[in-house]
Structures are given as structure tokens and as C-alpha cells.
Design a protein around this motif. Structure first.
Motif, PDB file in Angstrom:
ATOM      1  N   VAL A  18       7.010 -17.688  28.605  1.00 10.94           N
ATOM      2  CA  VAL A  18       7.812 -18.343  30.012  1.00 10.94           C
ATOM      3  C   VAL A  18       6.702 -19.392  29.113  1.00 10.94           C
ATOM      4  CG1 VAL A  18       5.875 -17.573  31.196  1.00 10.94           C
ATOM      5  CG2 VAL A  18       7.960 -19.225  31.927  1.00 10.94           C
ATOM      6  N   SER A  19       7.018 -21.108  29.872  1.00 10.67           N
ATOM      7  CA  SER A  19       6.766 -22.363  29.445  1.00 10.67           C
ATOM      8  C   SER A  19       6.339 -23.046  30.505  1.00 10.67           C
ATOM      9  CB  SER A  19       6.430 -22.960  27.880  1.00 10.67           C
ATOM     10  OG  SER A  19       6.113 -23.800  27.936  1.00 10.67           O
ATOM     11  N   THR A  20       5.378 -23.591  30.535  1.00  8.43           N
ATOM     12  CA  THR A  20       6.340 -24.866  31.986  1.00  8.43           C
ATOM     13  C   THR A  20       6.115 -26.530  31.052  1.00  8.43           C
ATOM     14  OG1 THR A  20       2.971 -25.380  32.067  1.00  8.43           O
ATOM     15  CG2 THR A  20       5.032 -23.807  33.729  1.00  8.43           C
ATOM     16  N   ASP A  21       5.549 -26.252  29.472  1.00 11.77           N
ATOM     17  CA  ASP A  21       5.869 -27.578  28.874  1.00 11.77           C
ATOM     18  C   ASP A  21       6.600 -27.759  27.488  1.00 11.77           C
ATOM     19  OD1 ASP A  21       4.776 -26.067  27.297  1.00 11.77           O
ATOM     20  OD2 ASP A  21       2.695 -27.497  27.232  1.00 11.77           O
ATOM     21  N   GLY A  22       7.309 -25.905  27.648  1.00  6.62           N
ATOM     22  CA  GLY A  22       8.213 -26.255  26.619  1.00  6.62           C
ATOM     23  C   GLY A  22       7.377 -26.280  25.538  1.00  6.62           C
ATOM     24  N   PHE A  46      15.098  -9.157  32.274  1.00  2.00           N
ATOM     25  CA  PHE A  46      13.891  -9.156  32.432  1.00  2.00           C
ATOM     26  C   PHE A  46      14.270  -9.863  34.202  1.00  2.00           C
ATOM     27  CE2 PHE A  46       9.961 -10.831  32.833  1.00  2.00           C
ATOM     28  CZ  PHE A  46       9.550  -9.665  32.744  1.00  2.00           C
ATOM     29  N   VAL A  47      13.703  -9.383  34.755  1.00  2.57           N
ATOM     30  CA  VAL A  47      13.591  -9.811  36.364  1.00  2.57           C
ATOM     31  C   VAL A  47      11.663 -10.472  36.249  1.00  2.57           C
ATOM     32  CG1 VAL A  47      13.044 -10.130  38.770  1.00  2.57           C
ATOM     33  CG2 VAL A  47      15.079  -9.026  37.483  1.00  2.57           C
ATOM     34  N   ASP A  48      11.826 -12.213  36.234  1.00  3.18           N
ATOM     35  CA  ASP A  48      10.301 -13.075  36.007  1.00  3.18           C
ATOM     36  C   ASP A  48      10.064 -12.992  38.011  1.00  3.18           C
ATOM     37  OD1 ASP A  48       8.429 -14.170  36.461  1.00  3.18           O
ATOM     38  OD2 ASP A  48       8.857 -16.033  35.876  1.00  3.18           O
ATOM     39  N   SER A  49       8.890 -12.185  37.575  1.00  2.00           N
ATOM     40  CA  SER A  49       8.340 -11.381  39.610  1.00  2.00           C
ATOM     41  C   SER A  49       7.046 -12.657  40.139  1.00  2.00           C
ATOM     42  CB  SER A  49       8.214 -10.117  39.964  1.00  2.00           C
ATOM     43  OG  SER A  49       7.432  -9.586  38.270  1.00  2.00           O
ATOM     44  N   GLU A  50       6.919 -13.321  39.271  1.00  2.00           N
ATOM     45  CA  GLU A  50       5.798 -14.120  39.110  1.00  2.00           C
ATOM     46  C   GLU A  50       5.964 -14.976  40.370  1.00  2.00           C
ATOM     47  OE1 GLU A  50       3.381 -15.279  35.290  1.00  2.00           O
ATOM     48  OE2 GLU A  50       4.695 -16.589  35.996  1.00  2.00           O
ATOM     49  N   ALA A  51       4.782 -14.750  41.373  1.00  2.00           N
ATOM     50  CA  ALA A  51       5.359 -15.162  42.867  1.00  2.00           C
ATOM     51  C   ALA A  51       4.642 -16.868  42.537  1.00  2.00           C
ATOM     52  CB  ALA A  51       3.999 -15.088  44.046  1.00  2.00           C
ATOM     53  N   ALA A  52       5.715 -18.079  44.075  1.00  2.00           N
ATOM     54  CA  ALA A  52       5.101 -19.826  44.131  1.00  2.00           C
ATOM     55  C   ALA A  52       5.185 -20.008  42.440  1.00  2.00           C
ATOM     56  CB  ALA A  52       3.472 -19.665  43.768  1.00  2.00           C
ATOM     57  N   LYS A  53       6.631 -19.891  41.962  1.00  2.00           N
ATOM     58  CA  LYS A  53       7.294 -20.558  41.042  1.00  2.00           C
ATOM     59  C   LYS A  53       7.810 -21.835  41.240  1.00  2.00           C
ATOM     60  CE  LYS A  53      10.256 -17.131  39.346  1.00  2.00           C
ATOM     61  NZ  LYS A  53       9.229 -15.807  39.737  1.00  2.00           N
ATOM     62  N   GLY A  54       7.202 -22.795  40.586  1.00  4.94           N
ATOM     63  CA  GLY A  54       8.026 -23.671  41.342  1.00  4.94           C
ATOM     64  C   GLY A  54       7.887 -25.459  39.815  1.00  4.94           C
ATOM     65  N   GLY A  55       8.307 -25.687  39.807  1.00  4.88           N
ATOM     66  CA  GLY A  55       9.065 -27.205  39.053  1.00  4.88           C
ATOM     67  C   GLY A  55       9.955 -26.626  37.660  1.00  4.88           C
ATOM     68  N   VAL A  56       9.467 -26.803  36.405  1.00  5.14           N
ATOM     69  CA  VAL A  56      10.048 -26.304  35.603  1.00  5.14           C
ATOM     70  C   VAL A  56       9.979 -25.596  34.735  1.00  5.14           C
ATOM     71  CG1 VAL A  56      11.142 -27.005  33.296  1.00  5.14           C
ATOM     72  CG2 VAL A  56      11.359 -28.684  34.805  1.00  5.14           C
ATOM     73  N   GLY A  74      16.110 -18.924  22.107  1.00  6.97           N
ATOM     74  CA  GLY A  74      16.200 -19.670  23.335  1.00  6.97           C
ATOM     75  C   GLY A  74      15.440 -21.262  23.377  1.00  6.97           C
ATOM     76  N   PRO A  75      14.810 -22.151  23.861  1.00  7.56           N
ATOM     77  CA  PRO A  75      14.484 -22.023  24.927  1.00  7.56           C
ATOM     78  C   PRO A  75      15.405 -22.036  26.160  1.00  7.56           C
ATOM     79  CG  PRO A  75      13.225 -23.650  24.523  1.00  7.56           C
ATOM     80  CD  PRO A  75      13.825 -23.218  23.177  1.00  7.56           C
ATOM     81  N   LYS A  76      15.894 -21.538  26.971  1.00  9.59           N
ATOM     82  CA  LYS A  76      16.452 -21.770  28.411  1.00  9.59           C
ATOM     83  C   LYS A  76      15.848 -22.237  29.651  1.00  9.59           C
ATOM     84  CE  LYS A  76      20.504 -20.301  26.830  1.00  9.59           C
ATOM     85  NZ  LYS A  76      21.653 -20.827  26.687  1.00  9.59           N
ATOM     86  N   VAL A  77      15.909 -22.885  30.066  1.00  4.10           N
ATOM     87  CA  VAL A  77      15.817 -23.999  30.693  1.00  4.10           C
ATOM     88  C   VAL A  77      15.693 -23.651  31.941  1.00  4.10           C
ATOM     89  CG1 VAL A  77      14.495 -26.801  31.827  1.00  4.10           C
ATOM     90  CG2 VAL A  77      14.724 -25.641  29.348  1.00  4.10           C
ATOM     91  N   LEU A  78      15.126 -23.689  33.506  1.00  5.63           N
ATOM     92  CA  LEU A  78      14.994 -23.509  34.903  1.00  5.63           C
ATOM     93  C   LEU A  78      13.985 -24.846  35.461  1.00  5.63           C
ATOM     94  CD1 LEU A  78      15.203 -19.264  35.169  1.00  5.63           C
ATOM     95  CD2 LEU A  78      17.190 -21.346  35.225  1.00  5.63           C
ATOM     96  N   ASN A  79      14.986 -25.060  36.564  1.00  8.34           N
ATOM     97  CA  ASN A  79      14.162 -25.857  37.082  1.00  8.34           C
ATOM     98  C   ASN A  79      13.557 -25.314  38.770  1.00  8.34           C
ATOM     99  OD1 ASN A  79      13.025 -27.745  38.426  1.00  8.34           O
ATOM    100  ND2 ASN A  79      14.489 -29.106  38.027  1.00  8.34           N
ATOM    101  N   PHE A  80      12.691 -24.394  39.429  1.00  8.52           N
ATOM    102  CA  PHE A  80      12.637 -24.379  40.459  1.00  8.52           C
ATOM    103  C   PHE A  80      12.065 -25.291  41.776  1.00  8.52           C
ATOM    104  CE2 PHE A  80      11.970 -20.727  37.628  1.00  8.52           C
ATOM    105  CZ  PHE A  80      12.820 -19.720  37.930  1.00  8.52           C
ATOM    106  N   LEU A  81      13.417 -25.463  42.499  1.00  9.23           N
ATOM    107  CA  LEU A  81      13.259 -27.011  43.016  1.00  9.23           C
ATOM    108  C   LEU A  81      13.264 -25.913  44.910  1.00  9.23           C
ATOM    109  CD1 LEU A  81      16.112 -28.965  42.337  1.00  9.23           C
ATOM    110  CD2 LEU A  81      13.336 -29.427  41.722  1.00  9.23           C
ATOM    111  N   GLY A  82      11.772 -25.829  45.288  1.00  9.69           N
ATOM    112  CA  GLY A  82      11.192 -25.043  46.753  1.00  9.69           C
ATOM    113  C   GLY A  82      12.216 -23.684  46.187  1.00  9.69           C
ATOM    114  N   SER A  83      12.826 -23.544  47.301  1.00  9.23           N
ATOM    115  CA  SER A  83      13.043 -22.411  47.299  1.00  9.23           C
ATOM    116  C   SER A  83      14.485 -22.117  47.253  1.00  9.23           C
ATOM    117  CB  SER A  83      13.355 -22.228  48.780  1.00  9.23           C
ATOM    118  OG  SER A  83      14.521 -22.754  50.256  1.00  9.23           O
ATOM    119  N   ALA A  84      15.000 -23.235  46.020  1.00  5.64           N
ATOM    120  CA  ALA A  84      16.351 -23.128  45.596  1.00  5.64           C
ATOM    121  C   ALA A  84      16.055 -23.454  43.912  1.00  5.64           C
ATOM    122  CB  ALA A  84      17.214 -24.992  46.120  1.00  5.64           C
TER     123      ALA A  84
END
Length: 171
Positions: A18-22, A46-56, A74-84
Motif C-alpha cells: 500500500v502507498s499514500t503517494d503512489g 486479502f482484506v486491509d484491516s488497518e484502522a483509520a484509513k483516510g484519503g487516497v 497494479g496499482p489500483k486506487v481507492l479513495n476513503f472518504l469518511g465512512s464511505a
């Protein structure tokens, strides 16, 4: 994360990164191959079980062979916005393409973006600046028709700085 393989030879397993800057990736976990060699469909999860994920967050796989050889997917990008959780994904059509390639993406804001065409060694073959509107955008890649037959990476840097990549094939 889910993925499938059709053929595996000499495979040890898959490191999920995983990366936050790509650009700078760290390992989240390891999924061993079902068997070192297989000629049938294998499904992995595989499930990313890290807590408090936010942003890209950028996710990729590092496939490792028993002899130490590696390949990255990859990479594949996910954007975690609040609870959605919403996926930000770059798409290309048609893929494979002949003379024209159109990229489709969503942008959270309007502004300047950059499209780069890279070979599989990571060398930039061409780049152009494009203007994106907020929402869904279609981008025609003008240099696509000039490419030789082969596999390429499209890299789109959005106005927010988020980087999306897509592997495409030229016929």
C-alpha cells in the motif's frame, strides 16, 4: 483485494503493498500461493484491516517466485472518504486499441491534469496537459495512434495530485 491466476509456475506467493503517494509502497501482508505450480484458476483475497484509513490509498501486488524473482501488478486506487469507500479508477477504451484510445476518469475538482504514456520499463514516451471538469471526464490520447504494437502504462495525474495508472495494449 481479490485477484485470480490462471497459470502459476514456481510461485511462492503475493505481497500486498500500500502507498499514500503512489510511489513509496510498504507491505501490508503476504498471501501464499495455493500451490507452487498450477494450470487452473486460483482465486485469492486479502482484506486491509488497518484502522483509520483516510484519503487516497494505492494498492499493488508483488508476486514472488520460489527462486526470488518478482513481478508487480497494479496499482489500483481507492479513495476513503469518511465512512464511505469509493473507488477512483482510470479506464481506457477500447483496450486493446488500434489508432485511438480514450481514457475515462472521475475528478473531485476541476483543473489541469497531466496524461503520460510510459513504456513497460517506466520511460515516459509522451505527455500532455489536459483540462478536467468536476465529475466524469473522457480524455482522447492523441499520441496513441503513433505507438508501436505493445503494452503501455497510461499515467494520469489529477488536479488534486492523485495519480491513476492503467495498463493498455496497442494492436
Amino acid at each position: 483485494m481479490t485477484w485470480e491466476t490462471v497459470v502459476e509456475q514456481n510461485s511462492k506467493g503475493y505481497e500486498v503493498q500500500v502507498s499514500t503517494d503512489g510511489r513509496t509502497f510498504r507491505t501490508l501482508g503476504f498471501v501464499p500461493s495455493a500451490t507452487p505450480s498450477s494450470n487452473r484458476l486460483q482465486a485469492y483475497r486479502f482484506v486491509d484491516s488497518e484502522a483509520a484509513k483516510g484519503g487516497v490509498r494505492y494498492y499493488r501486488l508483488r508476486q514472488i517466485d520460489l527462486d526470488g524473482k518478482e513481478a508487480f501488478f497494479g496499482p489500483k486506487v481507492l479513495n476513503f472518504l469518511g465512512s464511505a469507500n469509493t473507488a477512483a479508477e482510470l479506464r481506457g477504451f477500447p483496450n486493446p486499441f488500434d489508432n485511438e484510445l480514450t481514457l475515462t476518469t472521475a475528478s473531485a475538482v476541476a483543473g489541469a491534469a497531466q496524461v503520460a504514456v510510459l513504456d513497460m520499463a517506466g520511460r515516459v514516451l509522451s505527455q500532455q496537459q489536459v483540462s478536467l471538469s468536476k465529475g466524469t471526464n473522457d480524455i482522447v490520447v492523441p499520441s496513441a495512434g503513433n505507438l508501436q504494437t505493445g503494452v503501455y502504462m497510461m499515467r494520469l495525474t489529477l488536479p488534486t495530485g492523485e495519480v491513476q495508472t492503467l495498463r493498455v495494449s496497442k494492436r
